[in-house]
Design a protein around this motif. Structure first.
Motif, PDB file in Angstrom:
ATOM      1  N   ARG A  52      -2.127  -6.011  -2.203  1.00  0.00           N
ATOM      2  CA  ARG A  52      -1.290  -4.942  -1.630  1.00  0.00           C
ATOM      3  C   ARG A  52      -1.536  -4.770  -0.136  1.00  0.00           C
ATOM      4  NH1 ARG A  52       1.575  -1.518  -4.863  1.00  0.00           N
ATOM      5  NH2 ARG A  52       1.214  -1.644  -7.114  1.00  0.00           N
ATOM      6  N   GLN A  53      -2.789  -4.876   0.276  1.00  0.00           N
ATOM      7  CA  GLN A  53      -3.122  -4.702   1.683  1.00  0.00           C
ATOM      8  C   GLN A  53      -2.815  -5.995   2.425  1.00  0.00           C
ATOM      9  OE1 GLN A  53      -3.433  -2.688   4.345  1.00  0.00           O
ATOM     10  NE2 GLN A  53      -5.150  -1.606   3.377  1.00  0.00           N
TER      11      GLN A  53
ATOM     12  N   MET B 174       0.803  -1.217   0.000  1.00  0.00           N
ATOM     13  CA  MET B 174       0.000   0.000   0.000  1.00  0.00           C
ATOM     14  C   MET B 174       0.841   1.275   0.000  1.00  0.00           C
ATOM     15  SD  MET B 174      -3.006  -1.157  -0.302  1.00  0.00           S
ATOM     16  CE  MET B 174      -3.974   0.331  -0.065  1.00  0.00           C
ATOM     17  N   LYS B 175       2.122   1.153   0.326  1.00  0.00           N
ATOM     18  CA  LYS B 175       2.997   2.332   0.325  1.00  0.00           C
ATOM     19  C   LYS B 175       3.782   2.480  -0.975  1.00  0.00           C
ATOM     20  CE  LYS B 175       3.499   2.611   5.334  1.00  0.00           C
ATOM     21  NZ  LYS B 175       4.432   2.664   6.487  1.00  0.00           N
TER      22      LYS B 175
ATOM     23  N   TYR C 184      -6.006  -4.711  -4.679  1.00  0.00           N
ATOM     24  CA  TYR C 184      -6.181  -4.248  -3.306  1.00  0.00           C
ATOM     25  C   TYR C 184      -5.915  -5.369  -2.306  1.00  0.00           C
ATOM     26  CZ  TYR C 184      -8.381  -2.713   1.002  1.00  0.00           C
ATOM     27  OH  TYR C 184      -8.600  -2.410   2.313  1.00  0.00           O
TER      28      TYR C 184
ATOM     29  N   HIS D  17     -11.429   3.746  -1.549  1.00  0.00           N
ATOM     30  CA  HIS D  17     -10.631   4.826  -0.972  1.00  0.00           C
ATOM     31  C   HIS D  17      -9.165   4.733  -1.382  1.00  0.00           C
ATOM     32  CE1 HIS D  17     -13.905   6.217   1.590  1.00  0.00           C
ATOM     33  NE2 HIS D  17     -14.127   4.966   1.944  1.00  0.00           N
ATOM     34  N   TYR D  18      -8.777   3.696  -2.101  1.00  0.00           N
ATOM     35  CA  TYR D  18      -7.376   3.480  -2.436  1.00  0.00           C
ATOM     36  C   TYR D  18      -7.191   3.452  -3.959  1.00  0.00           C
ATOM     37  CZ  TYR D  18      -7.040   2.103   2.452  1.00  0.00           C
ATOM     38  OH  TYR D  18      -7.098   2.085   3.815  1.00  0.00           O
ATOM     39  N   TYR D  19      -6.049   3.988  -4.388  1.00  0.00           N
ATOM     40  CA  TYR D  19      -5.781   4.129  -5.813  1.00  0.00           C
ATOM     41  C   TYR D  19      -4.463   3.455  -6.179  1.00  0.00           C
ATOM     42  CZ  TYR D  19      -9.574   7.452  -5.455  1.00  0.00           C
ATOM     43  OH  TYR D  19     -10.792   8.018  -5.210  1.00  0.00           O
TER      44      TYR D  19
ATOM     45  N   TRP E  58     -11.484   3.042   8.385  1.00  0.00           N
ATOM     46  CA  TRP E  58     -12.586   3.681   7.669  1.00  0.00           C
ATOM     47  C   TRP E  58     -13.892   3.277   8.333  1.00  0.00           C
ATOM     48  CZ3 TRP E  58     -11.642   7.352   4.159  1.00  0.00           C
ATOM     49  CH2 TRP E  58     -10.405   7.356   3.514  1.00  0.00           C
TER      50      TRP E  58
ATOM     51  N   LYS F 217     -12.265  -0.462  -0.558  1.00  0.00           N
ATOM     52  CA  LYS F 217     -11.306  -0.427  -1.669  1.00  0.00           C
ATOM     53  C   LYS F 217     -11.374   0.878  -2.446  1.00  0.00           C
ATOM     54  CE  LYS F 217     -12.372  -2.563  -5.441  1.00  0.00           C
ATOM     55  NZ  LYS F 217     -12.341  -1.502  -6.489  1.00  0.00           N
TER      56      LYS F 217
ATOM     57  N   ASN G 149      -9.938  -0.940   8.460  1.00  0.00           N
ATOM     58  CA  ASN G 149      -8.742  -0.146   8.127  1.00  0.00           C
ATOM     59  C   ASN G 149      -8.939   1.324   8.474  1.00  0.00           C
ATOM     60  OD1 ASN G 149      -7.530  -2.430   7.217  1.00  0.00           O
ATOM     61  ND2 ASN G 149      -7.668  -1.931   5.038  1.00  0.00           N
TER      62      ASN G 149
END
Length: 357
Positions: free
Chosen positions: A321-322, A50-51, A318, A303-305, A347, A301, A345
Motif C-alpha cells: 500500500r505504501q 494508504m488512502k 503495508y 502506526h497504520y491500520y 515518524w 508499520k 514517513n
C-alpha cells in the motif's frame, strides 16, 4: 366509442413494444445486429493504497490486459492508453468471446515503456503460469548484475480469476483490483552542525533481486539489481532540536544542510530471501550507512491500520500500500551516521540500542 378505442390502444402499445424488444433479443431475425449480444466490461480499481481510495484515474497511464480461457491459454490481449479525459470512466469492453469461464491478468504502466518487458523470454502465447513481467536494466544488459539509473515510473499488477461469461445477453461488469509494484525511496542526509553539504560527495545505492514477477506478482529468481538515484540535490532543511545528541553544540542551529536522493525500486517483499539493502558512501569510499531497507521501513508499520480501521496491517500489505518512503538520517560533526534517531514517513524513530550498522 372513440374514447374506449383510445383507451384500449393506450394499454396495448406498451405490451406490443415489450414483445418486440423481447423478440429482438431472442429471434434469429435480429441476431446479426448484435444489439443484445452479451457485453462484458472490465473496470480497474487502484485502492490498494494508504488512502483506501481509487487512485486509478490519477496514476494509471496505460493498461495491458491479458485474457485467458478456462485452460489457462491466452486468447486475447488488449493494450490501451488511458487518457486523462476518460480515466474516471475508463473500461474495456470485451465482445465476441465464446461463452465460458475466463481469467484476466493486467499489467499497467508497461505499454511503450522501455523499463518493463512482458514475457521477456519471447513466448508469443504463453499459458497463464508462464506469464512474466521484468524490470529492465537498460545500460548494462550483459552485466551479471543489472543497474537502473532512471525513474522507471509506475508498474501495476492485477488479476481476476474464473469469471463466468456464459450469459447470453446483457451488460456485465467485472472489477480488477490493482497493486503498485514500484516505490519511490527518498533518502535525506542532514548535517547536525549546519556545515554545507555537496550532493556530489555522496553515493546512494539500493540493491535487491526484485526485478522479475510471475503471474501471481510473486518474485522469480533473478539477478541482483542495483538502483541508483535518478535525482540528487542539495538544500536546507529544518532542524529538530530533540534529535541532537546530549552535549552537542548544534542545538542553536535553526537550519541544517541536507542532501536528498530519490530512487525508484521494484516491489518490496517482506519474506524475500534476498534482503533489500540501502547503502550510502562518501565519494572517497567511506561507508556512512548500510541498512536492511525493509526492516527499517516496517519500523513504522504499527502506526497504520487496515481497511477496518483497527486491525494492524500485515507486513506485506503495508509494503504494497505504501509507495513512497522518505527516510531522514542525521550525520554528526565527524560525518558519521547518528544511529539512534531517524525519520521514516514523518515518524520519528528512536533506537535505544542500535544493532544495525
Amino acid at each position: 366509442m372513440k374514447h374506449l378505442y383510445n383507451c384500449i390502444l393506450f394499454r396495448i402499445i406498451p405490451v406490443i413494444a415489450a414483445m418486440m424488444a423481447f423478440a429482438g433479443c431472442n429471434s434469429v431475425i435480429y441476431d446479426d445486429e448484435g444489439d443484445c449480444d452479451p457485453i462484458h466490461v472490465i473496470r480497474f480499481n487502484y485502492d490498494w493504497n494508504m488512502k483506501f481510495t481509487n487512485a486509478f484515474p490519477a496514476e494509471v497511464l496505460n493498461v495491458e490486459l491479458h485474457v485467458f480461457d478456462s485452460n489457462g491459454t491466452l486468447v486475447r490481449v488488449v493494450s490501451e492508453h488511458v487518457s486523462r479525459e476518460n480515466a474516471a470512466d475508463y473500461n474495456i469492453e470485451l465482445r465476441g468471446l465464446a461463452p465460458g469461464n475466463y481469467s484476466f491478468l493486467a499489467w499497467c504502466g508497461t505499454k511503450d515503456s522501455e523499463h518493463f518487458t512482458i514475457n521477456h523470454q519471447g513466448v508469443a502465447s504463453p499459458m497463464m503460469e508462464h506469464h512474466t513481467c521484468r524490470i529492465n536494466s537498460l545500460d548494462e544488459e550483459d552485466d551479471v548484475n543489472g543497474h537502473i539509473r532512471q525513474d522507471i515510473g509506475r508498474l501495476f499488477h492485477g488479476r481476476l480469476d474464473n469469471v463466468d461469461m456464459t450469459a447470453d445477453e446483457g451488460r456485465h461488469e467485472h472489477v480488477i483490483r490493482l497493486k503498485k509494484n514500484t516505490n519511490v525511496v527518498r533518502v535525506v542526509l542532514q548535517h547536525m552542525n549546519g556545515e554545507p553539504m555537496d550532493k556530489d560527495d555522496y553515493i546512494f545505492r539500493i540493491t535487491d533481486s526484485n526485478g522479475l514477477y510471475d503471474h501471481n506478482n510473486d518474485l522469480l529468481p533473478h539477478r541482483e539489481l542495483t538502483y541508483h538515484p535518478w535525482v540528487i540535490k542539495s538544500g536546507q532543511a529544518a532542524f529538530h532540536p530533540e534529535d541532537q545528541p546530549e552535549g552537542g553544540r548544534a542545538a542553536a542551529v535553526s537550519g541544517v544542510s541536507a542532501v536528498v536522493a530519490e530512487l525508484t525500486v521494484g516491489r518490496l517483499m517482506s519474506d524475500h530471501e534476498k534482503t533489500a539493502t540501502l547503502t550510502v558512501h562518501s565519494r572517497d569510499g567511506h561507508l556512512i550507512l548500510s541498512i536492511p531497507l525493509i526492516e527499517y521501513m516496517l519500523l513504522v508499520k504499527g502506526h497504520y491500520y487496515g481497511e477496518d480501521g483497527h486491525t494492524p496491517m500485515s507486513d506485506q500489505e503495508y509494503l504494497d500500500r505504501q509507495d513512497e518512503y522518505p527516510m531522514t538520517f542525521f550525520l554528526d560533526q565527524s560525518h558519521e551516521w547518528i544511529k539512534t534517531v531517524i525519520y521514516i514517513n514523518d515518524w520519528r524513530i528512536v533506537r535505544d540500542t542500535p544493532t544495525i550498522h
